[in-house]
Scaffold this motif. Structure first.
Motif, PDB file in Angstrom:
ATOM      1  N   ASN A  30      31.226 -11.409  64.325  1.00 19.74           N
ATOM      2  CA  ASN A  30      29.824 -11.935  64.907  1.00 19.74           C
ATOM      3  C   ASN A  30      30.047 -13.083  65.996  1.00 19.74           C
ATOM      4  OD1 ASN A  30      30.939 -14.110  63.283  1.00 19.74           O
ATOM      5  ND2 ASN A  30      28.669 -14.446  62.393  1.00 19.74           N
TER       6      ASN A  30
ATOM      7  N   SER B 220      34.183  -6.652  60.898  1.00 22.77           N
ATOM      8  CA  SER B 220      32.956  -7.188  61.221  1.00 22.77           C
ATOM      9  C   SER B 220      33.071  -8.783  61.810  1.00 22.77           C
ATOM     10  CB  SER B 220      32.199  -7.554  59.845  1.00 22.77           C
ATOM     11  OG  SER B 220      30.992  -8.418  60.227  1.00 22.77           O
TER      12      SER B 220
ATOM     13  N   TYR C  96      30.791  -3.763  66.292  1.00 20.37           N
ATOM     14  CA  TYR C  96      31.693  -4.400  65.357  1.00 20.37           C
ATOM     15  C   TYR C  96      30.890  -5.824  65.130  1.00 20.37           C
ATOM     16  CZ  TYR C  96      36.079  -2.416  66.967  1.00 20.37           C
ATOM     17  OH  TYR C  96      37.080  -1.648  67.021  1.00 20.37           O
ATOM     18  N   GLY C  97      29.534  -5.921  65.480  1.00 21.63           N
ATOM     19  CA  GLY C  97      28.617  -6.599  65.055  1.00 21.63           C
ATOM     20  C   GLY C  97      28.668  -7.979  65.953  1.00 21.63           C
TER      21      GLY C  97
END
Length: 126
Positions: free
Chosen positions: A14, A12, A74-75
Motif C-alpha cells: 500500500n 499486497s 498491487y494495491g
C-alpha cells in the motif's frame, strides 16, 4: 500421486516509491515497494515514442500513467516520489502521479550535482 501446485499469492503493497528519471532523450519511471523491490516500470521508448517525441512532457505523462496502472494491481495507495535529471517531463510526470489517484507523501530531487566538476585538460605548451 498427483502433485499439488501451490497458488502464488499476489503481493499486497500500500506504500511505495516512484523513481522518475527524466533525461534530455528519454523518461523512465520505476515503481518499487519500500524495500526497493520493483513492482512495475515504463519508459517512453517502450511506449512507442521515437526520436524527439520521447523527451516531451506528454510522453513522460503517458509513461507515468502506464507504470502506475501496472502498480495499482498491487494495491498501491501512497507514494514517495524521487526525481532525477533535467528533462522536460519532470513536472508533468508528477502531475500524472496525482491524477491517477495516488497520495504523494514526499517529493525529493535526487539529481546528482558535481561538486568540483571534471578534471580540466592539461595546459597547452607552445
Amino acid at each position: 500421486m498427483a502433485t499439488v501446485k501451490k497458488r502464488k499469492e499476489k503481493k499486497s503493497v500500500n506504500e511505495g516509491n516512484i523513481y522518475i528519471q527524466a533525461t534530455f532523450n528519454n523518461t523512465i519511471v520505476t515503481i518499487t515497494d519500500l524495500k526497493g523491490n520493483t513492482l512495475s516500470w515504463a519508459s517512453s521508448g517502450g511506449l512507442g515514442f521515437r526520436g524527439a517525441k520521447k523527451s516531451t512532457p506528454f510522453a513522460s505523462q503517458a509513461v507515468a500513467e502506464s507504470a502506475i496502472q501496472k502498480a495499482l494491481s498491487y494495491g498501491l495507495r501512497e507514494v514517495h516520489v524521487y526525481i532525477k535529471g533535467p528533462g522536460a517531463g519532470r513536472e508533468q510526470a508528477i502531475r500524472a502521479v496525482g491524477s491517477m489517484g495516488l497520495k504523494v507523501k514526499t517529493i525529493h530531487d535526487v539529481t546528482p550535482i558535481p561538486h568540483n566538476g571534471c578534471r580540466p585538460r592539461k595546459t597547452r605548451r607552445m
